[in-house]
Motif scaffolding. Sequence first.
Motif, PDB file in Angstrom:
ATOM      1  N   ASN A 273     147.836  50.341  -9.404  1.00 60.16           N
ATOM      2  CA  ASN A 273     148.277  50.817 -10.743  1.00 60.16           C
ATOM      3  C   ASN A 273     147.448  50.013 -11.905  1.00 60.16           C
ATOM      4  OD1 ASN A 273     150.725  49.775 -13.134  1.00 60.16           O
ATOM      5  ND2 ASN A 273     150.540  51.888 -12.452  1.00 60.16           N
ATOM      6  N   LEU A 274     146.897  48.955 -11.351  1.00 65.25           N
ATOM      7  CA  LEU A 274     146.052  47.929 -12.474  1.00 65.25           C
ATOM      8  C   LEU A 274     144.497  48.662 -12.640  1.00 65.25           C
ATOM      9  CD1 LEU A 274     146.862  44.496 -11.148  1.00 65.25           C
ATOM     10  CD2 LEU A 274     147.866  45.492 -13.426  1.00 65.25           C
ATOM     11  N   CYS A 275     144.324  49.357 -11.403  1.00 64.74           N
ATOM     12  CA  CYS A 275     143.161  50.340 -11.436  1.00 64.74           C
ATOM     13  C   CYS A 275     143.339  51.617 -12.435  1.00 64.74           C
ATOM     14  CB  CYS A 275     142.880  50.717  -9.903  1.00 64.74           C
ATOM     15  SG  CYS A 275     142.005  49.626  -9.086  1.00 64.74           S
ATOM     16  N   LYS A 276     144.445  52.212 -12.300  1.00 66.45           N
ATOM     17  CA  LYS A 276     144.648  53.277 -13.235  1.00 66.45           C
ATOM     18  C   LYS A 276     144.554  52.688 -14.772  1.00 66.45           C
ATOM     19  CE  LYS A 276     147.511  56.240 -10.384  1.00 66.45           C
ATOM     20  NZ  LYS A 276     148.770  56.034  -9.679  1.00 66.45           N
ATOM     21  N   HIS A 277     145.049  51.575 -14.924  1.00 64.25           N
ATOM     22  CA  HIS A 277     145.218  51.070 -16.408  1.00 64.25           C
ATOM     23  C   HIS A 277     144.055  50.272 -16.779  1.00 64.25           C
ATOM     24  CE1 HIS A 277     149.371  52.118 -15.830  1.00 64.25           C
ATOM     25  NE2 HIS A 277     149.450  52.372 -17.063  1.00 64.25           N
TER      26      HIS A 277
ATOM     27  N   LEU B 267     137.729  42.787 -10.678  1.00 64.06           N
ATOM     28  CA  LEU B 267     137.851  42.926 -12.317  1.00 64.06           C
ATOM     29  C   LEU B 267     136.931  43.711 -12.900  1.00 64.06           C
ATOM     30  CD1 LEU B 267     138.678  39.492 -14.188  1.00 64.06           C
ATOM     31  CD2 LEU B 267     140.140  41.353 -13.682  1.00 64.06           C
ATOM     32  N   ARG B 268     137.556  44.691 -13.620  1.00 57.56           N
ATOM     33  CA  ARG B 268     136.685  45.502 -14.367  1.00 57.56           C
ATOM     34  C   ARG B 268     135.772  44.592 -15.255  1.00 57.56           C
ATOM     35  NH1 ARG B 268     137.838  51.047 -14.139  1.00 57.56           N
ATOM     36  NH2 ARG B 268     138.375  51.962 -16.308  1.00 57.56           N
ATOM     37  N   GLU B 269     134.625  45.144 -15.546  1.00 58.49           N
ATOM     38  CA  GLU B 269     133.512  44.361 -16.513  1.00 58.49           C
ATOM     39  C   GLU B 269     134.262  44.298 -17.827  1.00 58.49           C
ATOM     40  OE1 GLU B 269     129.699  45.096 -15.630  1.00 58.49           O
ATOM     41  OE2 GLU B 269     128.838  44.410 -17.435  1.00 58.49           O
ATOM     42  N   GLY B 270     134.133  43.062 -18.200  1.00 57.29           N
ATOM     43  CA  GLY B 270     134.590  42.556 -19.563  1.00 57.29           C
ATOM     44  C   GLY B 270     136.181  42.230 -19.658  1.00 57.29           C
ATOM     45  N   MET B 271     136.971  42.260 -18.312  1.00 51.42           N
ATOM     46  CA  MET B 271     138.257  41.994 -18.310  1.00 51.42           C
ATOM     47  C   MET B 271     138.681  40.865 -18.109  1.00 51.42           C
ATOM     48  SD  MET B 271     139.910  44.788 -19.218  1.00 51.42           S
ATOM     49  CE  MET B 271     138.810  46.069 -20.016  1.00 51.42           C
TER      50      MET B 271
END
Lengths: 151, 151
Positions: free
Chosen positions: A48-52, A67-71
């Motif tokens: 779910n955290l990926c989807k968002h 962690l997505r870049e910049g997050m």
Amino acid sequence: MVLSRTSQYAVQALIYIATQRPGEPVLNRDIADRLNVPAAYLAKILQNLCKHGLLDSFRGRLGGFCLREGMQRTNLMQVLLLTEGPDFTKSCILGLKECSDDSACAMHFKWIPVKKKILGLLNEMNLEELARAVQTGKYRLADLPAAAMAE
Amino acid sequence: MVLSRTSQYAVQALIYIATQRPGEPVLNRDIADRLNVPAAYLAKILQNLCKHGLLDSFRGRLGGFCLREGMQRTNLMQVLLLTEGPDFTKSCILGLKECSDDSACAMHFKWIPVKKKILGLLNEMNLEELARAVQTGKYRLADLPAAAMAE
DNA sequence: TATAATTCGGACAAAAAACTCCCTTTGGAG
DNA sequence: CTCCAAAGGGAGTTTTTTGTCCGAATTATA
């Protein structure tokens, strides 16, 4: 008073991932072990955290979650809006659907300043900062394992 | 962020009873109508408040529920300890079972002052005061009925 | 005494939250 | 190319919370 388990697991997992080397995927299983949390359930939460857009996921060998870049600077408020739903900040303490300055419950004007403190705190705490706090070793991310509790 | 429904119903019902003439039993059905809440469920909650000494109940004709003598000054903290359980005040925001100054989660020292504000507020608000606030007509006890919402 | 109106108590039902299982898809490494 | 280890995803189970139902006990009143 407390958050849902889902939210607690999400925040703990994000902090843990933030403590790991950026760009190196972390396994769901390792996170679950570390947090002492059911792996299959955690997997859903991470999906779910990926989807968002908070996390990136990679399948196959050397897969996992980053962690997505910049997050790194994502704050707890942003996380909880995803896990608790968009009305998270709007809730009335007595549970009224419609409760505002114009049409207030009996607690409203006493509650609002306290609520502001809560929201302020959630806005000011971000993953990077929390991860650093954990890395110092002064703060725990999860419960002590049962073994340690028995000592 | 919010309390359980059970707690919300309990608090609303107690405030409503506190607005009524002391010593004159209030019917469960009337409370339920007023709060727009399921009557059978509310009955269980009121029974529980009786068991814990906040209310007196009377059966048969002219039965109903009254605030127990001297309970006008009961504060919300006391109510919530009954409805949410005795660990209500002890909970860690990240959900750790053991979280204290000695062994703290990453949020602990930021969270404690905010939590103190919350507990302080719950301790300072009592039924008498809340009932008076409602009686002035400036504050609502329950949601507007669907009819009124449609206007 | 009979009746009606109330709470009491236990069992049950429905909905939501937490958790599990299993099979599919993906991708790295031998 | 094959195998293995990972996430993806859907369906199902369990537990907790919320809500319902009904018969028994109680009590004022006619």
